[in-house]
Design an enzyme around this catalytic site. Structure first.
Site, PDB file in Angstrom:
ATOM      1  N   LEU A  64       0.730  -1.067  -0.080  1.00 38.45           N
ATOM      2  CA  LEU A  64      -0.147  -0.220   0.004  1.00 38.45           C
ATOM      3  C   LEU A  64       0.962   1.301   0.023  1.00 38.45           C
ATOM      4  CD1 LEU A  64      -2.646  -0.740   2.509  1.00 38.45           C
ATOM      5  CD2 LEU A  64      -2.885  -0.833   0.260  1.00 38.45           C
ATOM      6  N   ASP A  65       0.760   2.228  -0.946  1.00 41.23           N
ATOM      7  CA  ASP A  65       1.358   3.443  -0.907  1.00 41.23           C
ATOM      8  C   ASP A  65       0.974   4.291   0.548  1.00 41.23           C
ATOM      9  OD1 ASP A  65       1.788   3.182  -3.578  1.00 41.23           O
ATOM     10  OD2 ASP A  65       0.351   4.496  -4.288  1.00 41.23           O
ATOM     11  N   PRO A  66       2.235   5.035   0.958  1.00 40.06           N
ATOM     12  CA  PRO A  66       2.305   5.518   2.270  1.00 40.06           C
ATOM     13  C   PRO A  66       0.798   6.281   2.794  1.00 40.06           C
ATOM     14  CG  PRO A  66       4.221   5.972   1.025  1.00 40.06           C
ATOM     15  CD  PRO A  66       3.470   5.390  -0.027  1.00 40.06           C
ATOM     16  N   LYS A  67       0.230   6.834   1.702  1.00 38.56           N
ATOM     17  CA  LYS A  67      -1.171   7.547   2.091  1.00 38.56           C
ATOM     18  C   LYS A  67      -2.204   6.834   2.249  1.00 38.56           C
ATOM     19  CE  LYS A  67       0.443  12.071  -0.023  1.00 38.56           C
ATOM     20  NZ  LYS A  67      -0.269  13.218  -0.862  1.00 38.56           N
ATOM     21  N   VAL A  68      -2.208   5.494   1.694  1.00 36.85           N
ATOM     22  CA  VAL A  68      -3.361   4.622   1.707  1.00 36.85           C
ATOM     23  C   VAL A  68      -3.296   3.698   3.031  1.00 36.85           C
ATOM     24  CG1 VAL A  68      -4.090   2.684   0.643  1.00 36.85           C
ATOM     25  CG2 VAL A  68      -2.891   4.647  -0.883  1.00 36.85           C
TER      26      VAL A  68
END
Length: 302
Positions: A64-68
């Site tokens: 998962l991307d950091p913001k997700v």
């Protein structure tokens, strides 16, 4: 070679060296950072408890991307050998589609056209080869519409790029669009009904370490066999399991029972009679035969 005992009868240390946490990833850190934090906390706790065994790795299921945020199963210790299983299952997300103009009246029908197989090329920042590939969208539902925003529920094949999907939806809607907030609500066989935060996990380690109370750990850490739910299973005799532990494949005389209708070439999980996972492999022969090879090994789990 000592085989693992029944999943429900394992000690806290055994659980932490062959277990999985259905983590609710927070926004900010990368998936790799989060799994590293859990690994380091386990190593420190086992050392302080004076446990001889430890772990040298942890792995997450699906970056998962950091913001997700959302469902990020983290495998501890030998459970990392099961990472390939998550490639077999689907994912579910809730995403905000930020349109660049008011949402058209036919938005729901346009979105519905994307259900089924779609072509995608991984983004430039991806760690995989940027070759065109096909991914399946099992279900794509508009949950809410508000001005220039669509709230979407997406059930899809593992490896689907939601950010790219949002871009393509914007083109089809004629407005242009980008992905806003994204939350993963399921990574089969896990979903958001049993999520735990990293703080929950650290608190549970503390209860075991300081108060000798393992119950919170048992609530948060699942035996690694939980990952295998939905994978066809074969039960093998203990003597056969010991041979597998030494690198031998599974032969027909060692098979005690098997799920019905396992296709040739399917990924299967083999267990001891008391439910401990022994290996992953490919079904290459009939489980009810009198002789011959039944399962070719892919991963030994003991």
């Amino acid at each position: 070679m000592t085989l693992r005992g029944p999943p429900a009868a394992r000690s806290p240390a055994e659980l932490l060296t062959f277990g999985v946490v259905n983590l609710d990833k927070p926004p900010g850190p990368s998936s790799h950072q989060v799994s590293g934090w859990l690994r380091d906390a386990v190593v420190e706790t086992l050392a302080e408890r004076g446990v001889a065994s430890t772990i040298d790795r942890a792995a997450h299921a699906g970056t998962l991307d950091p913001k997700v945020t959302g469902c990020l199963p983290v495998m501890l210790g030998d459970a990392t050998r099961l990472a390939q299983v998550f490639l077999e299952g689907g994912k579910e997300y809730v995403a905000v589609l930020e349109c660049h103009a008011p949402v058209p009246a036919d938005a729901e029908s346009v979105v519905a056209e994307f259900e089924g197989p779609i072509y995608q090329k991984p983004p430039r920042k991806s760690a995989v080869s940027r070759r065109l590939r096909v991914r399946e969208l099992y279900d794509l539902e508009v949950l809410e519409v508000e001005d220039r925003r669509l709230l979407l529920r997406i059930r899809c094949e593992s490896g689907t790029y939601v950010r790219k999907l949002c871009h393509d939806l914007g083109l089809a809607l004629g407005t242009g669009a980008h992905m806003g907030h994204l939350r993963r609500t399921a990574t089969e066989p896990f979903d958001d009904r049993t999520l735990h935060s990293a703080h929950d996990f650290l608190d549970a380690l503390g209860f075991w370490l300081e108060d000798d109370d393992p119950e919170p750990l048992y609530d948060i850490v699942d035996p690694a066999e939980r990952i295998l739910e939905g994978i066809p299973s074969i039960v093998i005799a203990e003597n056969a399991a010991r041979e597998v532990a030494n690198g031998a494949p599974v032969y027909a005389p060692g098979v005690l029972e098997a799920d019905d209708g396992i296709d040739h070439g399917s990924l299967v999980a083999c267990y001891t009679p008391d439910g401990a996972a022994v290996c992953l492999g490919e079904r290459v022969g009939a489980a009810d035969a009198d002789s011959g090879l039944v399962v070719a090994l892919e991963r030994v789990l003991v």
